[in-house]
Design an enzyme around this catalytic site. Structure first.
Site, PDB file in Angstrom:
ATOM      1  N   ARG A 108       0.838  -1.202   0.000  1.00  0.00           N
ATOM      2  CA  ARG A 108       0.000   0.000   0.000  1.00  0.00           C
ATOM      3  C   ARG A 108       0.872   1.251   0.000  1.00  0.00           C
ATOM      4  O   ARG A 108       2.079   1.185   0.230  1.00  0.00           O
ATOM      5  CB  ARG A 108      -0.908  -0.002   1.239  1.00  0.00           C
ATOM      6  CG  ARG A 108      -2.021  -1.020   1.185  1.00  0.00           C
ATOM      7  CD  ARG A 108      -2.819  -1.073   2.483  1.00  0.00           C
ATOM      8  NE  ARG A 108      -2.054  -1.663   3.582  1.00  0.00           N
ATOM      9  CZ  ARG A 108      -2.522  -1.824   4.819  1.00  0.00           C
ATOM     10  NH1 ARG A 108      -3.746  -1.412   5.116  1.00  0.00           N
ATOM     11  NH2 ARG A 108      -1.775  -2.384   5.747  1.00  0.00           N
TER      12      ARG A 108
ATOM     13  N   LYS B 101       1.433   2.003   7.295  1.00  0.00           N
ATOM     14  CA  LYS B 101       1.717   1.195   8.476  1.00  0.00           C
ATOM     15  C   LYS B 101       2.639   1.924   9.440  1.00  0.00           C
ATOM     16  O   LYS B 101       3.265   2.925   9.120  1.00  0.00           O
ATOM     17  CB  LYS B 101       2.341  -0.137   8.063  1.00  0.00           C
ATOM     18  CG  LYS B 101       1.333  -1.102   7.445  1.00  0.00           C
ATOM     19  CD  LYS B 101       0.160  -1.384   8.367  1.00  0.00           C
ATOM     20  CE  LYS B 101       0.530  -2.184   9.588  1.00  0.00           C
ATOM     21  NZ  LYS B 101      -0.617  -2.413  10.502  1.00  0.00           N
TER      22      LYS B 101
ATOM     23  N   TYR C 223      -1.177   4.612  10.576  1.00  0.00           N
ATOM     24  CA  TYR C 223      -1.581   3.655  11.605  1.00  0.00           C
ATOM     25  C   TYR C 223      -0.394   3.423  12.530  1.00  0.00           C
ATOM     26  O   TYR C 223       0.741   3.270  12.075  1.00  0.00           O
ATOM     27  CB  TYR C 223      -1.996   2.322  10.980  1.00  0.00           C
ATOM     28  CG  TYR C 223      -3.301   2.361  10.237  1.00  0.00           C
ATOM     29  CD1 TYR C 223      -4.494   2.610  10.907  1.00  0.00           C
ATOM     30  CD2 TYR C 223      -3.359   2.142   8.865  1.00  0.00           C
ATOM     31  CE1 TYR C 223      -5.708   2.654  10.228  1.00  0.00           C
ATOM     32  CE2 TYR C 223      -4.560   2.175   8.176  1.00  0.00           C
ATOM     33  CZ  TYR C 223      -5.734   2.437   8.859  1.00  0.00           C
ATOM     34  OH  TYR C 223      -6.923   2.470   8.180  1.00  0.00           O
TER      35      TYR C 223
ATOM     36  N   HIS D  72      -0.969   1.680  16.181  1.00  0.00           N
ATOM     37  CA  HIS D  72      -1.244   0.494  17.019  1.00  0.00           C
ATOM     38  C   HIS D  72      -0.184   0.350  18.105  1.00  0.00           C
ATOM     39  O   HIS D  72       0.453  -0.696  18.271  1.00  0.00           O
ATOM     40  CB  HIS D  72      -1.308  -0.763  16.153  1.00  0.00           C
ATOM     41  CG  HIS D  72      -2.371  -0.731  15.105  1.00  0.00           C
ATOM     42  ND1 HIS D  72      -3.722  -0.780  15.414  1.00  0.00           N
ATOM     43  CD2 HIS D  72      -2.292  -0.635  13.751  1.00  0.00           C
ATOM     44  CE1 HIS D  72      -4.427  -0.729  14.301  1.00  0.00           C
ATOM     45  NE2 HIS D  72      -3.590  -0.635  13.279  1.00  0.00           N
TER      46      HIS D  72
ATOM     47  N   GLU E 101      -6.002   5.078  13.671  1.00  0.00           N
ATOM     48  CA  GLU E 101      -6.941   4.175  14.331  1.00  0.00           C
ATOM     49  C   GLU E 101      -7.596   4.749  15.575  1.00  0.00           C
ATOM     50  O   GLU E 101      -8.517   4.129  16.124  1.00  0.00           O
ATOM     51  CB  GLU E 101      -6.268   2.835  14.679  1.00  0.00           C
ATOM     52  CG  GLU E 101      -5.293   2.882  15.842  1.00  0.00           C
ATOM     53  CD  GLU E 101      -3.882   3.262  15.430  1.00  0.00           C
ATOM     54  OE1 GLU E 101      -2.988   3.172  16.278  1.00  0.00           O
ATOM     55  OE2 GLU E 101      -3.682   3.659  14.258  1.00  0.00           O
TER      56      GLU E 101
ATOM     57  N   ASP F 176      -3.094  -6.646  15.370  1.00  0.00           N
ATOM     58  CA  ASP F 176      -2.415  -5.355  15.429  1.00  0.00           C
ATOM     59  C   ASP F 176      -2.423  -4.776  16.837  1.00  0.00           C
ATOM     60  O   ASP F 176      -1.532  -3.997  17.203  1.00  0.00           O
ATOM     61  CB  ASP F 176      -3.074  -4.347  14.474  1.00  0.00           C
ATOM     62  CG  ASP F 176      -2.561  -4.488  13.051  1.00  0.00           C
ATOM     63  OD1 ASP F 176      -1.374  -4.787  12.875  1.00  0.00           O
ATOM     64  OD2 ASP F 176      -3.350  -4.295  12.114  1.00  0.00           O
TER      65      ASP F 176
END
Length: 374
Positions: free
Chosen positions: A15, A75, A94, A96, A118, A270
């Protein structure tokens, strides 16, 4: 503002933080966009398309991180990326963090301002930037779970939907949020025998109306989870507590009691996973077996369908990227309490209470970061 888009370097992560349409919007707002050479190769978008949209192509990640004021990724930053972040630079991706102390330490040491997709909320209390990837992961969970049940993958050789005269596989979905609901749609569509376990009674009532008795709606207790998990062919865990580590609802004892060749897909990996036997895996080596049960615990599941995921993600994040670029991060967060919820790390301090609690670190209220001297 100078917005940077580096190439993703996590295992099998194809991505990219922005598609060319997003670049074009930022340029129209008067911003400069720099993109690492080859960043879009994994979704079959060449550098020439980014250039045509108004981006400047830079040769490597170091050049992108050095040039940009705002880094837009997909990510969580890997250690070498954390090392390239600088004090006051804004990272939007993101994160996490609740299950990743190493990354948290890296972001703290960088002095950067890290805003997590998130934990950004909306007026309904939902997570709009997590939703598109939760949709993808939920739908993928049934596909990969069906494969895990095949003999070649170590599974029991059960076909998810069965055939006339042979029962369908028993699928248990824990959690009926965005991921769980999408998994439910796929599993029902394939003809599986589906039970969904959820603690929100209103949500269970909605599902009862929606599926008209075609699924089993189960209120979540330790007893009901144990009862349904040990009898399942496929368990899909989708439990999410925003910003926090996922609760371990499926114990190792339950896993031991499952039929050999059954499978677990832990979408919550995650955030640490909702199964005691969960450990992170990659697309290169996605499964492992514990006590005869196949586990699929890939931490970037949507990366397996990178093109669909990238366009869905840009659709969700672009408005916030424009706001951050147009206003600067402090004014943008001051004007929008929902975007403020996304602030996880600010100049060396954790600014999300659930992350701080789960990592055992000190917490700074995010509002206190919004002054000019913060």
């Amino acid at each position: 503002m100078r917005v940077g888009v580096p190439t993703e370097i996590k295992n099998h992560e194809n991505r990219v933080g922005l598609v060319p349409a997003g670049v074009r919007e930022l340029v129209a707002h008067g911003h400069e966009v720099v993109v690492q050479a080859g960043a879009g190769a994994g979704i079959r978008i060449g550098d020439d398309v980014y250039t045509a949209a108004g981006a400047k192509i830079l040769p490597d990640a170091a050049a992108v991180f050095e040039t940009a004021d705002l880094i837009v990724k997909v990510k969580e930053p890997q250690p070498q990326e954390c090392a390239m972040l600088r004090e006051g630079q804004v990272l939007f991706t993101y994160l996490h963090l609740a299950a990743d102390k190493v990354q948290a330490d890296g972001l703290i040491n960088s002095g950067a301002v890290a805003i997590a997709y998130e934990t950004v909320t909306d007026v309904h209390g939902h997570l709009p930037l997590l939703a598109p990837m939760s949709e993808v992961a939920g739908r993928m969970s049934v596909q990969v779970g069906a494969h895990c049940l095949e003999e070649a993958a170590g599974g029991s050789g059960v076909l998810l939907g069965g055939v006339p005269g042979v029962p369908a596989a028993k699928v248990v979905i824990i959690g009926a949020g965005v991921s769980g609901s999408n998994a439910l749609d796929m599993a029902v569509g394939l003809g599986a025998d589906v039970a969904v376990i959820e603690r929100d009674l209103d949500r269970l009532r909605q599902l009862d109306v929606q599926y008209g008795g075609r699924i089993r709606n189960v209120f979540s207790t330790r007893e009901s989870i144990e009862q349904f998990v040990v009898d399942a062919d496929l368990v899909i865990g989708t439990v999410l507590i925003p910003g926090a580590a996922a609760p371990k609802l499926v114990t190792h004892e339950m896993v031991k009691a499952m039929r050999p060749g059954s499978a677990i897909v832990d979408v919550a990996v995650d955030q640490g996973g909702c199964t005691e036997t969960t450990r992170p895996t990659t697309h290169a080596d996605p499964t492992y077996t514990v006590d005869g049960i196949v586990h699929y615990c890939v931490t970037n599941m949507p990366g397996g369908v990178a093109r669909t995921s990238t366009f869905a993600l840009t659709n969700a994040t672009l408005g916030n990227v424009l706001t951050l670029a147009d206003k600067g991060w402090q004014r943008a967060l001051a004007d929008d309490p929902h975007l403020l919820h996304g602030l996880n790390v600010c100049r060396g301090e954790i600014t999300h209470d659930a992350v701080a609690r789960d990592l055992g670190l000190s917490y700074r209220p995010p509002e206190s970061c919004l002054t000019a001297t913060a």
